[in-house]
Design an enzyme around this catalytic site. Structure first.
Site, short mmCIF file in Angstrom:
data_model
loop_
_atom_site.label_atom_id
_atom_site.label_comp_id
_atom_site.label_asym_id
_atom_site.label_seq_id
_atom_site.Cartn_x
_atom_site.Cartn_y
_atom_site.Cartn_z
N ARG A 59 23.14 36.66 3.98
CA ARG A 59 22.76 37.97 4.53
C ARG A 59 21.24 38.11 4.60
O ARG A 59 20.71 38.86 5.40
CB ARG A 59 23.38 39.12 3.71
CG ARG A 59 22.98 40.50 4.23
CD ARG A 59 23.91 41.64 3.82
NE ARG A 59 24.40 41.54 2.47
CZ ARG A 59 23.67 41.80 1.37
NH1 ARG A 59 22.44 42.21 1.47
NH2 ARG A 59 24.21 41.65 0.17
N TYR A 112 23.19 53.37 26.86
CA TYR A 112 24.53 52.84 26.58
C TYR A 112 25.35 53.88 25.80
O TYR A 112 24.81 54.58 24.94
CB TYR A 112 24.34 51.55 25.77
CG TYR A 112 25.60 50.84 25.38
CD1 TYR A 112 26.35 50.17 26.34
CD2 TYR A 112 26.04 50.84 24.07
CE1 TYR A 112 27.51 49.52 25.97
CE2 TYR A 112 27.20 50.18 23.71
CZ TYR A 112 27.93 49.52 24.66
OH TYR A 112 29.07 48.88 24.30
N ASP A 184 15.85 48.15 25.35
CA ASP A 184 17.13 47.44 25.34
C ASP A 184 17.15 46.58 26.60
O ASP A 184 17.30 47.08 27.71
CB ASP A 184 18.28 48.46 25.32
CG ASP A 184 19.65 47.80 25.33
OD1 ASP A 184 19.76 46.65 25.80
OD2 ASP A 184 20.62 48.44 24.89
N LYS A 209 26.34 39.77 25.59
CA LYS A 209 26.38 39.77 27.05
C LYS A 209 25.77 38.48 27.62
O LYS A 209 26.29 37.41 27.34
CB LYS A 209 25.70 41.03 27.57
CG LYS A 209 26.06 42.32 26.78
CD LYS A 209 27.50 42.75 26.98
CE LYS A 209 27.95 43.85 26.03
NZ LYS A 209 27.15 45.06 25.98
C1 LIG Z 1 26.99 46.21 25.07
C2 LIG Z 1 25.69 46.91 24.99
C3 LIG Z 1 25.19 47.38 23.77
C4 LIG Z 1 25.98 47.25 22.47
O1 LIG Z 1 26.13 45.93 22.10
P1 LIG Z 1 27.39 45.38 21.21
O2 LIG Z 1 27.08 43.93 21.11
O3 LIG Z 1 28.62 45.70 21.96
O4 LIG Z 1 27.31 46.10 19.91
C5 LIG Z 1 23.95 48.00 23.77
N1 LIG Z 1 23.24 48.16 24.91
C6 LIG Z 1 23.70 47.74 26.10
C7 LIG Z 1 22.88 47.95 27.32
C8 LIG Z 1 24.94 47.10 26.19
O5 LIG Z 1 25.39 46.70 27.37
#
Ligand SMILES: *Cc1c(COP(=O)(O)O)cnc(C)c1O
Length: 395
Positions: A59, A112, A184, A209
């Site tokens: 961790r 998001y 982000d 993603k």
């Molecule tokens: C999917 C997503 C998140 C969250 O990510 P997880 O891996 O599902 O926790 C945050 N911001 C954006 C733009 C996303 O597409």
């Protein structure tokens, strides 16, 4: 390899890893271990006291995870990286590290869905408020930054309407006031956009993603200055604990190798499908970065993005039921949230990713009931187009 800087495609394959240090293993080894043994009690004492470098417990750090963190820091042009068990673990670690009770967060006009949920939680439980801003001019930003604005939080392109925020503009104003800018960067990946190179301070990814690219991992990454990353690592990550598993880090390292190749194909396929959808009589509106409907966005895109990306949103003529009927007719394209996978995915933001956002807020964000978001995959674009075409025929 010394410290030479290679081009992006090369760094995506080699950065952060020296095979000489791992018995010559070409591929980074998977350190699938929860803990690390100390040679002596005294060594354990020194490691805990921070007097000696070395691993303690996964961790707090793991060699496979470290390679991923270093590689992502390199690709995002930041000093250091930190990996998390999900994108939301990364978002929550950063926002809780940067704020305290009484502060405000200034956010882009859309975020998001779960980030929106987190902002509500911070407000309700810890009195950390948030404001949404178009961030479209110096004047607007100067008016909306308040004395207690602790950080600026941006998504660009904004999910799911693809509106862009000028990162250089926001960073220049925020930097003067010492307010950190968090971006982000999930929709772009560092291949298309590097916010730190434009003056922003922190980059967050849902590595689930495009970074992963294969739909088999949930993970998150944060990149920023070394002291900020160390602070997050020692506080919100260590003590709240959203650490990534070594195996997931290993899969992400494998995914990143092909990031540039995959992104090129995602973008190429998307641009073909944009042309098809733009001219289709059953499509009401099309949302794509650089879309001429948004004044200024073309200029912003040229300035900060290498290509417009692999996500397309569009609304179809009719109602929510028409949108759902259309989705149900698709054969190749899968109905699923998430994005950036090899498979083309479609989702309905109003009832899926943004269902938690109250309807008035949703309208303000431009999310109508007929809006759909397509994550263009790596299949032959002709097959994706034919599937869209036959489903549009049926509504
Ligand atoms: C999917 C997503 C998140 C969250 O990510 P997880 O891996 O599902 O926790 C945050 N911001 C954006 C733009 C996303 O597409």
């Amino acid at each position: 390899m010394e410290n030479k800087n290679f081009r992006f495609e090369t760094e995506a394959i080699h950065s952060g890893y020296l095979s000489d240090e791992h018995q010559g293993s070409l591929v980074p080894p998977l350190y699938q271990t929860s803990t690390f043994t100390f040679a002596s009690a005294e060594q354990g004492e020194r490691r805990f006291a921070g007097q000696e470098e070395g691993y303690i417990y996964s961790r707090l750090g793991n060699p496979t995870v470290k390679i991923l963190e270093d590689r992502m820091a390199k690709l995002e042009q930041g000093e250091a990286g930190l990996a998390f068990s999900s994108g939301m673990a990364a978002v929550s670690a950063v926002l809780t590290a940067l704020t305290k009770t009484g502060d405000r967060i200034l956010c882009s006009q859309g975020v998001y869905g779960c980030t929106y949920g987190l902002l509500q939680l911070l407000k309700d439980k810890y009195d950390i408020a948030h404001d949404f801003s178009l961030m479209s001019s110096k004047e607007i930003l100067e008016e909306e930054i308040r004395p207690n604005t602790a950080c600026i939080y941006i998504e660009t392109p904004i999910n799911p309407t693809m509106k862009l925020v000028d990162l250089e503009l926001v960073a220049s104003i925020a930097n003067q006031r010492g307010i950190p800018v968090v971006v982000d960067n999930t929709f772009c990946s560092p291949y298309l956009q590097t916010p730190i190179s434009l003056g922003c301070d922190v980059v967050i990814h849902s590595a689930t993603k495009y970074i992963c690219g294969h739909g088999d991992v949930i993970a998150g990454i944060v990149v920023g200055k070394s002291d900020f990353i160390q602070q997050v690592s020692r506080t919100t990550q260590k003590d709240i604990g959203g650490t990534v598993s070594p195996f997931d880090a290993w899969l992400l390292l494998r995914g990143i190798k092909t990031l540039p190749v995959r992104m090129d194909r995602h973008c190429e396929n998307a641009s073909k499908l944009v042309e098809f959808l733009r001219n289709h009589p059953k499509v009401e509106k099309l949302y794509f970065p650089g879309n001429s409907d948004y004044v200024d966005d073309n200029r912003i895109m040229q300035k900060q993005m290498k290509k417009p990306g692999g996500l397309i949103s569009f609304s179809i003529k009719g109602s929510k039921q028409t949108a759902q009927l259309f989705m149900n007719q698709l054969k190749l394209i899968k109905i699923a949230v998430s994005l950036g996978d090899a498979e083309t995915l479609i989702q309905h933001p109003a009832t899926m990713t943004h269902a938690v956002v109250p309807v008035e807020e949703r309208r303000k964000m431009g999310i109508e009931d007929t809006l759909l978001r397509l994550s263009v995959g790596l299949e032959a674009w002709e097959d994706i187009q034919e599937d869209l075409d036959q489903a549009l025929e049926k509504i």
